[in-house]
Design an enzyme around this catalytic site. Structure first.
Site, PDB file in Angstrom:
ATOM      1  N   GLU A 150      52.298 -52.234 -53.263  1.00  0.00           N
ATOM      2  CA  GLU A 150      52.776 -52.734 -54.554  1.00  0.00           C
ATOM      3  C   GLU A 150      53.722 -51.687 -55.193  1.00  0.00           C
ATOM      4  OE1 GLU A 150      49.701 -53.561 -57.404  1.00  0.00           O
ATOM      5  OE2 GLU A 150      51.110 -54.380 -58.872  1.00  0.00           O
ATOM      6  N   SER A 197      41.843 -55.460 -61.585  1.00  0.00           N
ATOM      7  CA  SER A 197      41.579 -54.913 -62.922  1.00  0.00           C
ATOM      8  C   SER A 197      40.460 -55.668 -63.622  1.00  0.00           C
ATOM      9  CB  SER A 197      42.831 -55.001 -63.787  1.00  0.00           C
ATOM     10  OG  SER A 197      43.898 -54.372 -63.149  1.00  0.00           O
ATOM     11  N   GLU A 252      51.538 -42.361 -65.851  1.00  0.00           N
ATOM     12  CA  GLU A 252      50.608 -41.216 -65.926  1.00  0.00           C
ATOM     13  C   GLU A 252      49.801 -41.086 -64.636  1.00  0.00           C
ATOM     14  OE1 GLU A 252      50.913 -43.542 -68.297  1.00  0.00           O
ATOM     15  OE2 GLU A 252      51.960 -42.353 -69.798  1.00  0.00           O
ATOM     16  N   SER A 260      47.987 -61.606 -62.360  1.00  0.00           N
ATOM     17  CA  SER A 260      49.217 -62.396 -62.261  1.00  0.00           C
ATOM     18  C   SER A 260      49.030 -63.509 -61.239  1.00  0.00           C
ATOM     19  CB  SER A 260      50.378 -61.510 -61.813  1.00  0.00           C
ATOM     20  OG  SER A 260      50.439 -60.364 -62.612  1.00  0.00           O
TER      21      SER A 260
END
Ligand SMILES: Cc1cc2nc3c(=O)[nH]c(=O)nc-3n(C[C@H](O)[C@H](O)[C@H](O)COP(=O)(O)OP(=O)(O)OC[C@H]3O[C@@H](n4cnc5c(N)ncnc54)[C@H](O)[C@@H]3O)c2cc1C
Length: 753
Positions: A615, A500, A738, A532
């Site tokens: 994931e 990201s 979404e 993370s």
């Protein structure tokens, strides 16, 4: 997918569906609606159904049946419901299943085996009192499906003074006399009133008893309440799955062809998401119904838990599904001529006659205070050779020093003697292919997990390594596999994921971190975010753009970066929970040699998809955390809940239903995979991810309501709200809800762009 989980059930589903379409097309059923609601249906459809043996699938062979069991019967019920087969199939098979559960119902079973129709009359107002050796019954039943016209009626009356106990008996059509007619026999009649049925494809009525003396020869002894509850609810839930399936298929067909604003409405995202969620709902309904049928061979408390869970999840779901279907059909869906309202009506009638949602929540809440649903799907006899081999390794592991070093946050513990032995035996991640794992399928994994649990040993966690390693095993080269896989299994390497960016979240392929080719490698510069474990990590997988001249997905490359490389700067970020679990990572001219590119430059997107699907798989199968039934149960046991005990019990019931539906979805998926099916070609992961996230969200929210004013108090006095604040990890991990709905809409339902 239908309720069928193996080839035999699939064949049955197909033949029943074909039979129903041919014998009772809905257009034909519509011509006889008034006959069906009056219980005076044309005989042809029922006769044809009996000729096929569908009325007797579950009955013993002595009565002309196949002795097929509850699970197989649900497959037929679902298919007949999908085509809205008219008449008393559901009440008849429910009544005959209850007769099967009785010790002494030979005559009644012979009647059902011969094709007689049936119904079940119950309700709190029906009371039985002792009269000498027999029973006298008074009161009026709840509205019962199929009662008008039924040739045999199974009745349950509560024993006066003992609300937990019931008397079961049966009537024949001579006993049941319609209101206003003269009683043709000497025994006092049972008055039948036909009710105005909401479900227009079958009859509905009440039976009124006035000091009715039960014929002792017709008392049905020995019916286990758990068996009765399980069959009644599960068969109704199977009808609910049929309704869900029809509503989904009808909606998908319609939104593909209906045009507005110059486009098919199925190309609008609002419509796509609603339709995709209908698929999720259909799958969840199937899963809890399948789980309830599975409980047939389990002890009584398991049957009661599974039945209450199906009642709470599947029956309301069919109503919601029908309402969504009508909404997406627009005005046409609200017309008398469209079939949608017939399914909607059946969904309402089903849920109403099985009992309200609140009652089901209370029932499940009380039940799960005493027992937990068992999701073990292997027995002590399953895979004995694997059990023995794994057991021997684990016995040895227990003798080794327990010297694991705990690391910060949720990072896995580092290398230790025990872990080394487990890694050598392929037991750190047994589902990986050999030599790293054992290539373990669902049953192998369940056996291995049991052997760990039996010895009070914990299977090691790999953290983000859990989805990096499958990527390297599939796409890396020999050198990369040799360098990283075993050391990660040993706990020597902790991974983080640098995907990201501030400008690229859901649209990951739009990222702008760039990699410039230099001699022997690449120079990477850019900013990553929400990473993370980046502080603890030794290595990172990183996506960067290596070619800005091609379409965005084609210009990405997948790199492996040591976190101590020059130019890597990790800055911890504080989360809403107040703790520092994720980070931003700045990359400033970080040199990465060619040997640390996975596959080829430009392959990055394809490889990242492997990482993200692993994931997603992990997120969808994760244990239920926030708002779990364990937390609510603890509040109930300590009396520290807001509102009345009953309020808290119903929250416990609802949260447990969410938790059980997630577990049922996972288990059914595993069983289907074991039977050799592909589970919707990847759709299963997105479905499970979406449902797990929604279930967690709703359960966490409900937990806050049980806490009342104490929800405002923070940890350590009250840790639950802190848990709730951590919810976004489940909501976003592996792609937001979404984005998953987008995947389902496009890849599974093939809705137009
Ligand atoms: C606890 C946690 C840990 C994380 N760990 C990592 C990590 O280790 N490594 C890493 O790289 N990333 C990590 N992430 C980031 C995570 O992958 C992103 O948060 C996620 O992909 C969403 O991106 P975003 O936050 O930029 O939101 P956005 O993409 O901006 O989305 C905001 C909202 O818009 C919606 N939206 C976006 N696009 C569409 C669309 N096309 N249609 C409909 N709705 C849309 C989203 O669903 C969301 O509701 C982590 C996130 C969290 C919360």
């Amino acid at each position: 997918m239908s309720l069928a989980v193996d080839a035999d059930q699939q064949a049955l589903a197909e033949s029943v569906a074909a039979f129903a379409r041919k014998t009772a097309p809905l257009a034909q059923t519509r011509e006889h609606l008034s006959d069906y609601t009056a219980g005076t249906m044309p005989a042809e459809a029922w006769t044809a159904l009996c000729e096929q043996g569908l009325h007797a699938l579950h009955l013993p062979a002595t009565y002309g049946g196949d002795d097929c069991g509850l699970a197989t019967l649900t497959v037929a019920v679902e298919q007949l419901s999908t085509t809205l087969f008219p008449g008393p199939y559901l009440p008849t098979v429910t009544a005959s299943a209850l007769a099967m559960a009785a010790a002494d119902a030979q005559a009644l079973l012979a009647d059902f085996g011969a094709g007689m129709t049936g119904a079940v009359a119950t309700g709190p107002d029906l009371r039985a009192t002792r009269d000498g050796d027999g029973w006298v019954v008074s009161g009026t039943s709840d509205p019962a499906i199929g009662l008008p016209g039924a040739e045999r009626v199974v009745v349950r009356a509560a024993i006066d003074g003992d609300p937990e106990a019931s008397v079961w008996f049966w009537l024949d059509s001579v006993d049941v006399v319609a209101s206003g007619t003269t009683d043709p026999v000497e025994v006092p009649a049972v008055q039948l009133t036909t009710a105005e049925a909401v479900d227009l494809t079958r009859s509905l009525g009440r039976a009124a008893f006035e000091a009715y003396r039960v014929d002792p020869a017709r008392v049905l002894g020995g019916i286990d309440p758990a068996v009765a509850q399980l069959w009644t609810t599960t068969l109704a839930a199977a009808e609910a799955t049929g309704i869900c399936r029809w509503c989904l298929d009808t909606t998908v067909d319609y939104v593909r062809v209906r045009h507005q604003f110059g486009r098919p409405i199925g190309s609008f995202q609002a419509v796509q998401h609603k339709t995709a969620f209908m698929l999720v709902r259909a799958e969840v309904t199937s899963a809890v119904t399948w789980d309830a049928a599975r409980a047939e061979s389990q002890p009584a408390e398991q049957r009661l838990l599974a039945a209450a869970s199906a009642a709470l999840t599947a029956l309301p779901a069919a109503i919601d599904q029908a309402v969504d279907c009508v909404s997406l059909l627009g005005g046409i869906g609200f017309t008398w001529e469209h079939d949608a309202h017939l399914y909607w009506r059946r969904a309402i009638a089903l849920a109403a006659t099985v009992g309200g949602e609140d009652a089901a929540a209370r029932e499940l809440g009380e039940r799960c205070l005493r027992a937990e649903r068992d999701f073990a799907f292997v027995t002590a006899e399953t895979l004995p050779a694997l059990r023995a081999t794994v057991g021997a390794v684990l016995d040895e592991v227990r003798t080794l020093p327990d010297d694991e070093i705990a690391t910060a946050g949720w990072a896995p513990a580092r290398g230790a003697a025990r872990r080394a032995r487990l890694a050598a035996a392929g037991l750190v991640a047994p589902h990986y292919p050999p030599p790293y794992g054992l290539g373990a399928g669902p049953a192998d994994q369940a056996v291995i997990a049991e052997e760990f649990a039996r010895r009070d040993l914990t299977q090691p966690e790999l953290g983000i390594g859990g989805w990096v390693l499958p990527t390297l095993i599939e796409h890396g080269d020999d050198e990369q596999r040799a360098r990283f896989v075993t050391d990660t299994l040993l706990g020597k390497i902790i991974w983080c994921q640098l995907f990201s960016e501030p400008g690229a979240g859901s649209d990951l392929a739009g990222l702008s971190t760039g990699a410039r080719k230099v001699d022997g490698g690449w120079m990477i510069t850019g900013q990553k975010v929400w990473n993370s474990q980046a502080v603890e990590a030794d290595w990172a997988v990183c996506l960067a753009r290596t070619d800005a001249t091609v379409p965005k997905h084609a210009g990405l490359t997948y790199f492996l970066i040591p976190m101590d490389a020059d130019g890597v700067d990790v800055r911890p970020l504080r989360q809403a929970t107040g703790i520092w679990e994720f980070n931003e990572v700045f990359l400033d001219e970080v040199f990465v040699p060619d040997t640390q590119v996975v596959a080829n430059p430009g392959d990055g997107w394809r490889i990242a998809v492997t990482t993200l699907s692993n994931e997603r798989l992990a997120m969808g199968s994760a244990t239920f955390g926030h708002g779990s039934s364990t937390l609510v149960r603890r509040l109930l046991e300590s009396g520290d809940h807001a509102g009345t005990r009953d309020d808290a019990v119903r929250v416990l019931g609802r949260n447990t239903a969410l938790e059980l539906s997630v577990a049922a979805l996972n288990l059914r998926n595993a069983v289907i995979r074991m039977n050799g099916s592909a589970v919707g070609a990847g759709a299963g992961d997105s479905v499970r991810k979406v449902w797990h996230a929604i279930a967690q969200r709703d359960a966490s929210r409900a937990l806050v309501s049980v806490l009342g004013p104490r929800a405002a108090v923070g940890a350590p006095e009250q840790p639950y709200t802190f848990d709730f604040l951590g919810l976004p990890a489940i909501l976003f991990g592996g792609g937001t809800i979404e984005i998953q709905l987008d995947i389902i809409a496009r890849r599974v339902l093939s809705l137009p762009r």
